[in-house]
Write an enzyme that holds these catalytic residues in place. Structure first.
Site, short mmCIF file in Angstrom:
data_model
loop_
_atom_site.label_atom_id
_atom_site.label_comp_id
_atom_site.label_asym_id
_atom_site.label_seq_id
_atom_site.Cartn_x
_atom_site.Cartn_y
_atom_site.Cartn_z
N TYR A 78 33.51 53.21 42.36
CA TYR A 78 32.17 52.82 41.92
C TYR A 78 31.09 53.61 42.66
O TYR A 78 30.00 53.82 42.14
CB TYR A 78 31.92 51.33 42.19
CG TYR A 78 32.36 50.40 41.09
CD1 TYR A 78 33.66 50.43 40.59
CD2 TYR A 78 31.47 49.48 40.55
CE1 TYR A 78 34.07 49.56 39.60
CE2 TYR A 78 31.87 48.60 39.55
CZ TYR A 78 33.16 48.65 39.08
OH TYR A 78 33.54 47.78 38.10
N ASP A 125 38.34 39.58 35.26
CA ASP A 125 38.09 39.24 33.84
C ASP A 125 39.39 38.73 33.21
O ASP A 125 39.37 37.77 32.43
CB ASP A 125 37.61 40.47 33.05
CG ASP A 125 36.09 40.54 32.93
OD1 ASP A 125 35.40 40.18 33.89
OD2 ASP A 125 35.61 40.97 31.86
C1 IPM Z 1 30.93 42.62 37.20
C2 IPM Z 1 30.39 43.67 36.24
C3 IPM Z 1 29.80 44.83 37.03
C4 IPM Z 1 30.93 45.50 37.81
C5 IPM Z 1 29.04 45.89 36.20
C6 IPM Z 1 28.03 45.30 35.27
C7 IPM Z 1 28.37 46.90 37.10
O1 IPM Z 1 31.38 44.07 35.36
O2 IPM Z 1 30.16 42.11 38.01
O3 IPM Z 1 32.12 42.29 37.10
O4 IPM Z 1 31.67 46.32 37.27
O5 IPM Z 1 31.06 45.17 38.99
MN MN Z 2 33.19 42.88 35.46
#
Ligand code: IPM
Ligand code: MN
Ligand code: NAD
Length: 353
Positions: A138, A248
């Site tokens: 990231y 997720d």
């Molecule tokens: C999360 C989101 C974020 C991430 C994005 C929106 C930058 O998906 O908080 O899980 O990837 O961390």
């Molecule tokens: Mn996410």
């Protein structure tokens, strides 16, 4: 308790409105809560041209905790990358050094049928995903899209220093220590050097926690095991990108992504609290969003930043009663239940609180 409230975009303002009602009720009940509002994400770009304006940074820096809705939306996806809403979220995490992201996936028994998995696979599920939040691919440099030998090449850098791995490993071992003392570290050491170092450092740190049983799993297997037999896990620790994806996935074990709260903490337990889901543009403005992940994030805030365990449990008990009484937003609805919208779900939580 000085709380910066950043509603953001899409369903952000709708779910935050319900969480703020919960905070107001606690304030009426005697907690010393002060709320201040700021802009982040797309709404901040619209107002100031930047997704994380300096005013928001100052507000967040001076607050004891931050409550955030969600950022992003299709109308911003073609902006230059540094102006995109998601950059605002990455910036606040990085600038406040919020490296430890706790994402608990707990199945409320009433929602066992809302899960896409069989009842016996998910009943009683209670896992904690510890995601590193300020490193990895990231943030690694170099990154970009460039012309090389007459064609476009895209590249990012997966990068972790020993110090970054060590501090998140300590958070994970300490979390496991307070739970069932099982920690599974997820990596891709069969292919990626960066995660070989991850595994080596986690093993080194484990010597300080002999009472915790440490295991390791490759991320592809972990993704599979999470849906095959999620209850084998107690605490999972992993890097930024794998943690994003696995959390997720884990949210669906609990019935809906609208149920999963999170805490992003620095070394001193100052924290940013937000649901793990996004701005859900497909349902924004329709009173359809489930506000429970955001409301449960307030419970996490009270627990981790303010040491108000009793108030945290009051919110969690109210949420359980709401579900036991049959209130359901669309994402967790079933025949025979009381279908409600975002605001009415907030009403239900408040009535039990
Ligand atoms: C999360 C989101 C974020 C991430 C994005 C929106 C930058 O998906 O908080 O899980 O990837 O961390
Ligand atoms: Mn996410
Ligand atoms: P999303 O999480 O916003 O939505 C995925 C699906 O889940 C959608 O069908 C949505 O309707 C549903 N959903 C999400 N939250 C819900 C809730 N509370 N109640 C009911 N249903 C819910 O993911 P996406 O569609 O991939 O991303 C949309 C935007 O959000 C993108 O711009 C993305 O960058 C951003 N995003 C932001 C965050 C954040 O602010 N922390 C997290 C993830 C995605």
């Amino acid at each position: 308790m000085k709380i910066a409230v950043l509603a953001g975009d899409g369903i952000g303002p709708e779910i935050i409105a319900q969480a703020v009602r919960v905070l107001d009720a606690l304030k009426t009940g005697g907690l010393d809560i002060e709320l201040e509002y700021g802009l982040i994400g797309g709404c901040a770009v619209d107002a100031t041209g930047e997704p994380y304006p300096e005013a928001t940074h100052q507000l967040a820096r001076q607050a004891d905790a931050i409550l955030l809705g969600a950022v992003g939306g299709p109308q911003y996806d073609t902006l230059p990358r540094q102006q995109r809403p998601e950059r605002g979220l990455l910036a606040i995490r990085k600038e406040l050094n919020l490296f430890a992201n706790l994402r608990p996936a707990i199945l409320y028994p009433e929602l066992a049928n809302a899960s896409s998995l069989k009842y016996e696979v998910v009943a009683g599920l209670d896992i904690m995903i510890v995601r590193e939040l300020t490193g990895d691919i990231y943030f690694g440099e170099p990154r970009g899209i460039e012309m090389r030998d007459g064609q476009r090449v895209g590249f990012n850098t997966m990068r972790y220093s020993e110090t970054e791995i060590k501090r998140i490993a300590h958070v994970a071992f300490q979390a496991a220590n307070k739970r069932n003392r099982k920690l599974c570290s997820v990596d891709k050491m069969n292919v990626l050097e960066c995660t070989q170092l991850w595994r080596d450092v986690v093993i080194e740190v484990s010597r300080e926690y002999p009472q915790v049983i440490l295991s390791h799993m490759l991320v592809d297997n972990a993704a599979m095991q999470l849906v095959r037999d999620p209850k084998q896990f107690d605490v999972l620790v992993t890097g930024n990108m794998f943690g994003d994806i696995l959390s997720d996935e884990a949210s669906m074990l609990t019935g809906s992504i609208g149920m999963l709260p999170s805490a992003s903490l620095d070394e001193n337990n100052k924290g940013l609290y937000e649901p793990i889901h996004g701005s859900a543009p497909d349902i924004a403005g329709k009173d359809l969003a489930n506000p429970l992940a955001t409301i449960l994030s307030v419970a996490m805030m009270l627990r981790y930043t303010f040491n108000q365990e009793e108030a945290a449990q009051r919110i969690e008990r109210a949420t359980k009663k709401v579900l036991a009484s049959g209130f359901r937003t669309k994402d967790i609805d079933e025949p025979g239940m009381k279908s409600v919208g975002t605001r009415a779900m907030g009403d239900a939580v408040l009535s039990f609180l």
